[in-house]
Design an enzyme around this catalytic site. Structure first.
Site, PDB file in Angstrom:
ATOM      1  N   CYS A 151       1.221  -1.208   7.662  1.00 11.73           N
ATOM      2  CA  CYS A 151       1.630   0.074   7.260  1.00 11.73           C
ATOM      3  C   CYS A 151       0.801   0.218   6.082  1.00 11.73           C
ATOM      4  O   CYS A 151       0.565   1.456   5.853  1.00 11.73           O
ATOM      5  CB  CYS A 151       3.007   0.190   7.039  1.00 11.73           C
ATOM      6  SG  CYS A 151       3.916   0.126   8.635  1.00 11.73           S
ATOM      7  N   TYR A 152       0.602  -0.945   5.185  1.00 17.17           N
ATOM      8  CA  TYR A 152      -0.191  -0.186   3.970  1.00 17.17           C
ATOM      9  C   TYR A 152      -1.666  -0.294   3.939  1.00 17.17           C
ATOM     10  O   TYR A 152      -2.505  -0.191   3.085  1.00 17.17           O
ATOM     11  CB  TYR A 152       0.276  -1.193   2.872  1.00 17.17           C
ATOM     12  CG  TYR A 152       0.062  -2.840   3.016  1.00 17.17           C
ATOM     13  CD1 TYR A 152      -0.892  -3.259   3.111  1.00 17.17           C
ATOM     14  CD2 TYR A 152       1.259  -3.656   3.101  1.00 17.17           C
ATOM     15  CE1 TYR A 152      -1.207  -4.672   3.432  1.00 17.17           C
ATOM     16  CE2 TYR A 152       1.096  -5.194   3.444  1.00 17.17           C
ATOM     17  CZ  TYR A 152      -0.094  -5.639   3.489  1.00 17.17           C
ATOM     18  OH  TYR A 152       0.035  -6.740   3.985  1.00 17.17           O
TER      19      TYR A 152
END
Length: 357
Positions: A151-152
């Site tokens: 997700c990052y």
């Protein structure tokens, strides 16, 4: 002398099929007892997700992927090879749709670098090469593929673009995040994995990063990791796709971490919270957004952009933060913003940003 890098604009794209309601019906039928169903229903109702979109084709009778004629119709779900064949076709198409949405806002001539982030598929030649060829980029364009960061990864992709522009003021960097999470449905009757799968949808976003003063200026990036948390978020590559493990402990661990002034300072780039007037937080789930809001003592409307993205699209892994930034680009000017995302590690990564007058 280093140049300031700017996100000039962001284009976004999602597929046509909304699979959220169909998944809920499918998941409920797999739970072992009435108690589990009641918990699932309560959590689904609290998830604050209205829609999630999927690249999976409609069935022959026009039904969803879990209907009798859909991609996931058989008692044994498709293997990883079949899922990757679909990724090889659909990921470039969705990426190019996002690039075209970006092209409608800014000129894309003279691209010098292409940075692509994706954790939901593998193919060689890489998706970066496929995209470059299909949109007619010159063979001399330098490419970077950010894979399997979760997700990052949008932070890593935009951070890399920032480094490129700061070292070469003439660089024009095309950044693409594309995730096809719905390719990885798992037939697991346990409550926690079904609740994890409830969060995820497909999407792509494309940004142009240059030294030209427009959009959002990118300030210093930052990164930190919560200790003893590596097992809380995990992708396992199996014979039937990638199995997501997203522990129900994640929101509480994030809340506890952000309650520690040292971790909170590291997770916000050391910026005084009262001076931050723009929060672009990865919409990983309602409970994660609540944890950030409450732990940092943010105003009730501080995460409105993130909550709107979660409602309309769900969690699209790396693409999600780009969707939040795109929404904020269309909103009021930001004097001192923070972009923040959480992912495997359990890591928090982000950067500062501000509107250009």
């Amino acid at each position: 002398m280093s140049s300031t890098a700017h996100i000039a604009a962001i284009g976004t794209a999602v597929p046509a099929q909304d699979i959220h309601a169909a998944f809920i019906e499918w998941a409920r039928a797999r739970l072992p007892d009435g108690r589990a169903v009641r918990i699932f229903d309560r959590m689904a109702g609290r998830a604050a997700i209205a829609h999630r979109w999927s690249v999976l084709p409609l069935g022959a009778q026009g039904g969803s992927p879990v209907d009798p004629d859909g991609f996931y119709a058989k008692s044994v779900l498709p293997g990883t090879a079949e899922r990757m064949r679909l990724y090889a076709q659909a990921a470039p198409e969705l990426s190019i749709a996002a690039i075209e949405a970006l092209r409608a806002q800014v000129a894309l001539e003279g691209i010098t670098h292409l940075v692509v982030a994706s954790c939901t598929g593998f193919i060689a030649p890489g998706i970066d090469q496929i995209i470059a060829a299909r949109i007619g980029l010159a063979p001399s364009v330098e490419r970077l593929l950010v894979g399997f960061m979760g997700c990052y990864a949008a932070v890593a992709a935009l951070r890399s673009a920032r480094h490129i522009v700061r070292s070469d003021a003439d660089a024009r960097v095309l950044v693409v995040c594309v995730e096809l999470s719905t390719l990885h449905l798992q037939d697991n009757p346990a409550l926690e994995p079904l609740l994890a799968m409830l969060q995820f949808g497909d999407g792509a976003a494309a940004a142009l990063v240059t030294a030209e003063p427009a959009g959002f200026a990118l300030d210093h990036p930052f990164a930190t990791t919560l200790p003893d948390s590596a097992a809380l978020i995990r992708w396992d590559i199996t014979d039937q796709g990638f199995a997501m493990h997203l522990s129900g402990e994640v929101p509480a661990r994030i809340a506890a971490g952000l309650s520690d002034p040292v971790f909170a300072a590291a997770a916000t780039g050391g910026r005084p919270r009262l001076e931050i007037d723009g929060w672009a937080v990865h919409a990983g789930g309602r409970s994660i957004l609540d944890a950030v809001e409450h732990s940092l003592g943010l105003p009730a409307d501080a995460l409105d952009a993130s909550r709107a993205v979660l409602s309309e699209y769900g969690n699209m892994s790396s693409a999600t933060l780009m969707f939040v930034l795109a929404r904020m680009l269309d909103g009021p000017p930001v004097t001192n913003g923070v972009a923040l995302a959480f992912g495997p590690g359990l890591a928090a990564e982000g950067f500062g940003f501000r509107s250009v007058a």
